[in-house]
Design a protein around this motif. Structure first.
Motif, PDB file in Angstrom:
ATOM      1  N   SER A 401       0.809  -1.224   0.000  1.00  0.00           N
ATOM      2  CA  SER A 401       0.000   0.000   0.000  1.00  0.00           C
ATOM      3  C   SER A 401       0.836   1.264   0.000  1.00  0.00           C
ATOM      4  N   GLY A 402       2.116   1.164   0.343  1.00  0.00           N
ATOM      5  CA  GLY A 402       2.945   2.370   0.367  1.00  0.00           C
ATOM      6  C   GLY A 402       4.409   2.041   0.598  1.00  0.00           C
ATOM      7  N   ILE A 403       5.281   2.881   0.035  1.00  0.00           N
ATOM      8  CA  ILE A 403       6.731   2.751   0.223  1.00  0.00           C
ATOM      9  C   ILE A 403       7.277   4.140   0.537  1.00  0.00           C
ATOM     10  N   THR A 404       8.134   4.237   1.567  1.00  0.00           N
ATOM     11  CA  THR A 404       8.758   5.494   1.938  1.00  0.00           C
ATOM     12  C   THR A 404      10.269   5.323   1.944  1.00  0.00           C
ATOM     13  N   ALA A 405      10.974   6.240   1.284  1.00  0.00           N
ATOM     14  CA  ALA A 405      12.438   6.253   1.282  1.00  0.00           C
ATOM     15  C   ALA A 405      12.907   7.517   1.994  1.00  0.00           C
ATOM     16  N   THR A 406      13.811   7.375   2.973  1.00  0.00           N
ATOM     17  CA  THR A 406      14.309   8.508   3.753  1.00  0.00           C
ATOM     18  C   THR A 406      15.834   8.489   3.745  1.00  0.00           C
ATOM     19  N   LEU A 407      16.442   9.642   3.449  1.00  0.00           N
ATOM     20  CA  LEU A 407      17.896   9.757   3.455  1.00  0.00           C
ATOM     21  C   LEU A 407      18.346  10.266   4.815  1.00  0.00           C
ATOM     22  N   ALA A 408      19.143   9.450   5.522  1.00  0.00           N
ATOM     23  CA  ALA A 408      19.665   9.825   6.835  1.00  0.00           C
ATOM     24  C   ALA A 408      21.065   9.273   6.966  1.00  0.00           C
ATOM     25  N   SER A 409      21.990  10.122   7.440  1.00  0.00           N
ATOM     26  CA  SER A 409      23.398   9.717   7.612  1.00  0.00           C
ATOM     27  C   SER A 409      23.965   9.158   6.312  1.00  0.00           C
ATOM     28  N   SER A 410      23.605   9.808   5.199  1.00  0.00           N
ATOM     29  CA  SER A 410      24.119   9.451   3.867  1.00  0.00           C
ATOM     30  C   SER A 410      23.667   8.073   3.406  1.00  0.00           C
ATOM     31  N   ARG A 411      22.621   7.509   4.021  1.00  0.00           N
ATOM     32  CA  ARG A 411      22.093   6.209   3.609  1.00  0.00           C
ATOM     33  C   ARG A 411      20.585   6.307   3.428  1.00  0.00           C
ATOM     34  N   LEU A 412      20.081   5.543   2.464  1.00  0.00           N
ATOM     35  CA  LEU A 412      18.649   5.489   2.247  1.00  0.00           C
ATOM     36  C   LEU A 412      18.037   4.388   3.103  1.00  0.00           C
ATOM     37  N   HIS A 413      16.987   4.724   3.828  1.00  0.00           N
ATOM     38  CA  HIS A 413      16.252   3.763   4.653  1.00  0.00           C
ATOM     39  C   HIS A 413      14.838   3.650   4.076  1.00  0.00           C
ATOM     40  N   TYR A 414      14.306   2.431   4.063  1.00  0.00           N
ATOM     41  CA  TYR A 414      13.020   2.191   3.415  1.00  0.00           C
ATOM     42  C   TYR A 414      12.008   1.629   4.408  1.00  0.00           C
ATOM     43  N   GLN A 415      10.776   2.067   4.262  1.00  0.00           N
ATOM     44  CA  GLN A 415       9.646   1.509   5.002  1.00  0.00           C
ATOM     45  C   GLN A 415       8.604   1.066   3.977  1.00  0.00           C
ATOM     46  N   ILE A 416       8.198  -0.194   4.078  1.00  0.00           N
ATOM     47  CA  ILE A 416       7.212  -0.767   3.164  1.00  0.00           C
ATOM     48  C   ILE A 416       5.989  -1.172   3.977  1.00  0.00           C
ATOM     49  N   GLN A 417       4.819  -0.743   3.536  1.00  0.00           N
ATOM     50  CA  GLN A 417       3.585  -1.108   4.222  1.00  0.00           C
ATOM     51  C   GLN A 417       2.663  -1.819   3.240  1.00  0.00           C
ATOM     52  N   GLY A 418       1.901  -2.773   3.756  1.00  0.00           N
ATOM     53  CA  GLY A 418       1.012  -3.520   2.885  1.00  0.00           C
ATOM     54  C   GLY A 418       0.010  -4.354   3.652  1.00  0.00           C
ATOM     55  N   THR A 419      -0.629  -5.268   2.939  1.00  0.00           N
ATOM     56  CA  THR A 419      -1.683  -6.104   3.508  1.00  0.00           C
ATOM     57  C   THR A 419      -1.477  -7.540   3.048  1.00  0.00           C
ATOM     58  N   LEU A 420      -1.681  -8.469   3.987  1.00  0.00           N
ATOM     59  CA  LEU A 420      -1.703  -9.902   3.667  1.00  0.00           C
ATOM     60  C   LEU A 420      -3.143 -10.375   3.603  1.00  0.00           C
ATOM     61  N   TYR A 421      -3.464 -11.222   2.631  1.00  0.00           N
ATOM     62  CA  TYR A 421      -4.800 -11.789   2.489  1.00  0.00           C
ATOM     63  C   TYR A 421      -4.698 -13.320   2.535  1.00  0.00           C
ATOM     64  N   ALA A 422      -5.658 -13.946   3.221  1.00  0.00           N
ATOM     65  CA  ALA A 422      -5.690 -15.399   3.302  1.00  0.00           C
ATOM     66  C   ALA A 422      -7.147 -15.861   3.373  1.00  0.00           C
ATOM     67  N   LYS A 423      -7.394 -17.069   2.880  1.00  0.00           N
ATOM     68  CA  LYS A 423      -8.750 -17.587   2.949  1.00  0.00           C
ATOM     69  C   LYS A 423      -9.097 -17.954   4.387  1.00  0.00           C
ATOM     70  N   ARG A 424     -10.396 -17.774   4.710  1.00  0.00           N
ATOM     71  CA  ARG A 424     -10.844 -18.023   6.075  1.00  0.00           C
ATOM     72  C   ARG A 424     -10.984 -19.525   6.335  1.00  0.00           C
TER      73      ARG A 424
END
Length: 424
Positions: A401-424
């Motif tokens: 659902s979303g990806i965020t890239a942040t530059l800190a201390s000369s390095r890129l850090h990533y946060q990935i958010q999403g959803t898992l789906y499974a049958k009931r």
């Protein structure tokens, strides 16, 4: 980050920290309440957002241990504390042994990036994200001793602040549904008819017949949902595959690290757009950055944190990704969670998973649980996201659902958010 809320019982009221928040351009109460009805919430409130927007907070108190009587005295802790923070302020407060609460304001209004309950890591990440967009957040800062070596502030505990803040109408949570269930009205009508006419036997027969018909209708509706003949929209078939999302986002934020001397700060890709921000160097000015951006992207107007420090500027670009309609068959819950967990462990990625509230639909006037379950997940990593979710993992039941890239201390850090789906 796992989404959760926390209940604080104080002076015969119950304060809820960790509401979910959503900004609506149409601020009318009816519009806001209609939106909340589709958000799987039991209670909500409306606050003034930035500009003409309304800020809607909502929560499912059915997941708490509060009784019905206690829920009637529930208030939003964020709405209560926000006036203390001023124009652009923030606060981190200790709740229990390993849980903290983060709340903040932007231009005097509650920030939708705040009201977060979680661990030290969760709260630190939320605070950094807030400070990246509101860099002049210096009006008020509350921070307990020992929370973080890089952040400090007023150490006044939450209990002390609450002692001088009686809850008002603005912070009170309202039930989403205010209608008395139809079954209560039916039962009242039946009882009145029996008492008036005295046809007890007739009423018993009719009542049993209605119960049998309602049960048959419920089972038929449930079978209809289970057989997949109800025409239900399957959300995972209306979303793109993880590989497609990553490719589209990374292509969109392929931008210079420096624009007119302004250095890249963060890129957030979600909801069909990527929002890219650069930070001003010492002596930098808005005009130079604006002219350079307009030259490179002539059809897109840059944004700045004005009013404010005017040291953050950026641009929003559209991102278009086609849905992946091929993955109609879902895996089991154990299979999809173990598969993603094993993938994260193999690559050294920090992963958190939290189940969403049970979802249901109405068929023939009956509320039926949907034949699938879903979980929110969040991943933290320094691995370039272009290298993730390629051929090394089966992405069945996994959507981003979303990806965020942040530059800190000369390095890129990533946060990935999403959803898992499974049958009931």
């Amino acid at each position: 980050m796992a989404e959760s809320f926390h209940v604080i019982s104080h002076d015969r009221v119950h304060l809820i920290a960790g509401l979910r928040w959503h900004a609506l351009e149409t601020p009318g109460r009816g519009t806001c309440r209609a939106w909340v009805k589709g958000a799987d919430a039991s209670h909500w409130l409306r606050l003034q957002g930035n500009g003409q927007d309304a800020l809607v907070g909502y929560v499912q108190l059915g997941l708490s241990d509060l009784t019905t009587a206690q829920i009637r005295r529930a208030y939003s802790l964020a709405a209560l504390i926000a006036p203390v923070l001023g124009q652009n302020g923030w606060g981190v407060f200790h709740l229990t042994d390993d849980r903290y609460w983060f709340v903040a304001t932007t231009d005097g209004c509650l920030s939708p990036l705040s009201d977060i309950v979680g661990s030290v890591t969760d709260i630190t990440r939320s605070l950094q994200r807030y400070l990246a967009y509101v860099s002049d957040a210096k009006t008020t800062a509350f921070c307990p001793d020992g929370f973080s070596p890089s952040h400090s502030g007023d150490t006044t505990p939450l209990t002390t602040l609450l002692a001088s803040l009686p809850p008002g109408k603005t912070a009170r949570l309202h039930p989403v549904s205010q209608r008395l269930p139809a079954v209560l009205w039916s039962a009242a009508a039946v009882i009145a008819l029996v008492g008036y006419l005295g046809w007890q036997h007739y009423q018993d027969v009719q009542h049993k017949k209605e119960i049998a018909e309602a049960r048959d209708a419920f089972l038929a509706a449930k079978k209809k949902v289970g057989d997949g003949t109800a025409g239900l929209a399957r959300p995972w078939t209306q979303q793109p595959s993880p590989k497609s999302v990553i490719r589209a986002c990374t292509d969109a934020w392929n931008v210079p690290l420096s624009v007119a001397g302004w250095l890249f700060r963060t890129a957030e890709c979600a909801d069909g757009q990527v929002r890219i921000a650069w930070h001003s160097p010492k002596g930098g000015n808005v005009a130079d950055f604006r002219n350079r951006i307009l030259h490179r992207y002539p059809n897109h107007t840059p944004f700045f944190n004005i009013p404010g420090a005017a040291d953050l500027g950026g641009i929003s670009l559209p991102v278009s990704v086609a849905p992946d309609k091929s993955g109609d068959e879902l895996p089991t819950a154990d299979e999809v969670m173990q598969r993603l967990t094993s993938y994260a462990q193999r690559l050294g990625i920090t992963l958190s998973i939290s189940e969403n509230s049970p979802q249901a639909t109405e068929v023939g006037g009956h509320t039926i649980p949907l034949p699938w379950r879903s979980w929110r997940f969040s991943m933290q990593t320094d691995i370039p996201v272009r290298q993730l979710f390629s051929q090394d993992i089966n992405d069945s039941g996994i959507r981003l659902s979303g990806i965020t890239a942040t530059l800190a201390s000369s390095r890129l850090h990533y946060q990935i958010q999403g959803t898992l789906y499974a049958k009931r």
